[in-house]
Enzyme design. Structure first.
Site, short mmCIF file in Angstrom:
data_model
loop_
_atom_site.label_atom_id
_atom_site.label_comp_id
_atom_site.label_asym_id
_atom_site.label_seq_id
_atom_site.Cartn_x
_atom_site.Cartn_y
_atom_site.Cartn_z
N LYS A 1 -12.91 23.03 37.57
CA LYS A 1 -13.50 21.82 36.69
C LYS A 1 -13.39 20.57 37.64
CE LYS A 1 -11.91 19.68 32.49
NZ LYS A 1 -11.00 19.38 31.51
N CYS B 1 -15.56 21.85 29.54
CA CYS B 1 -14.87 20.92 28.58
C CYS B 1 -15.37 19.17 28.94
CB CYS B 1 -13.50 20.66 28.32
SG CYS B 1 -12.58 20.09 26.99
N GLU C 1 -11.12 27.30 27.32
CA GLU C 1 -10.28 26.62 28.55
C GLU C 1 -8.63 26.73 28.06
OE1 GLU C 1 -9.90 22.26 30.55
OE2 GLU C 1 -10.70 22.28 28.38
#
Length: 286
Positions: A120, A154, A44
């Site tokens: 995300k 993440c 990321e």
């Protein structure tokens, strides 16, 4: 189905041009190709390295400038995927939507020239308050010649529901690019990767940024490690770690995934967590 995956512990360091970024990315892809890799994962926010390029005022660029590199970024990785015949999850890159919003977006580049994205879904306070980003509003599972995969970035992996959705849609491998600045953040992501692998009997491939961008706000510290994580059952390593890198080192890890082992443990493992869901007591996305 068997295939080989690699993950890059990408070392962030200040640069002065896009060409420097491209050369570093190409180095890792060439390295992975020497091992016969089919899927390569970058971390990321790897493209925040581009913000260290100085603007006309001599200062580092701001987050609002990162989408200006989108065309060059897409061209670079699309070309590398075709050249090396590899699927590349090129970490995440910040893009600007048609409505002018910033989105932290994971990219999957295929050797056939395809390009697919997953924004995300869950954003950290820094992404919202400091970088004014907007969350993605849907989950995609991607068909590949090696089965179905998902890309969850993440913080996403810390939410069991979204990973359960990915598995319910058929994903056997979750690629989790991450970026954490200290051990607390790193272990939050890492422990959740293990939990999601056990809960859903899937492989999780994860990696993070290492190094430091001295010129870029919120990217001056990075704590990262790549790992290939498995369910905890007899066909797999006892700790659920197929391989892992050395923390905070510039390096690449490689592992072979066997999807038939996932089917074996789902059907007749020591525990069968996917099969034994109590959908009479709680909702389920499948």
């Amino acid at each position: 189905m068997k295939f080989r995956v690699s993950a890059v512990q990408y070392e962030l360091a200040d640069i002065d041009s896009f060409d420097e970024f491209a050369a570093q990315a190409a180095h890792y892809v060439r390295n992975a190709s020497e091992y016969g890799t089919q899927f390569l994962l970058f971390p990321e926010f790897m493209t925040t390295q581009l913000l260290s390029i100085r603007g006309e005022d001599g200062k580092a660029l701001g987050i609002q400038s990162l989408p200006d590199f989108t065309e060059a970024y897409e061209g670079l990785f699309a070309g590398l995927a075709r050249e090396y015949g590899m699927h590349i999850i090129a970490g995440t890159h910040v893009v600007r939507t048609a409505e002018g919003k910033l989105r932290n977006t994971a990219y999957l580049f295929g050797p056939d020239g395809s390009m697919r994205t997953q924004a995300k879904i869950h954003l950290t306070p820094t992404e919202v308050e400091e970088w004014n980003m907007s969350a993605g509003d849907g989950l995609e599972v991607f068909d590949t010649p090696y089965g179905k995969i998902a890309m969850l970035t993440c913080y996403d992996i810390e939410f069991p529901e979204i990973v359960r959705m990915a598995r319910a849609k058929g994903a056997d491998v979750i690629f989790c690019p991450s970026c954490t600045d200290d051990r607390h953040g790193f272990y939050r992501v890492r422990y959740c990767c293990h939990a999601r692998a056990v809960e859903n009997q899937v492989y999780i491939v994860t990696t993070g940024t290492v190094g430091s961008l001295r010129r870029v706000d919120f990217m001056r510290a990075n704590y990262g490690q790549a790992a290939v994580i498995t369910p905890n059952d007899i066909p797999f390593p006892p700790k659920g770690i197929m391989c892992e890198g050395t923390e905070n080192r510039d390096m690449l890890i490689v592992a072979d995934l066997d999807l038939s082992l996932l089917e074996d443990v789902r059907r007749s493992g020591s525990v069968t967590t996917w099969r034994d869901r109590r959908t009479d007591l709680y909702g389920d996305w499948s």
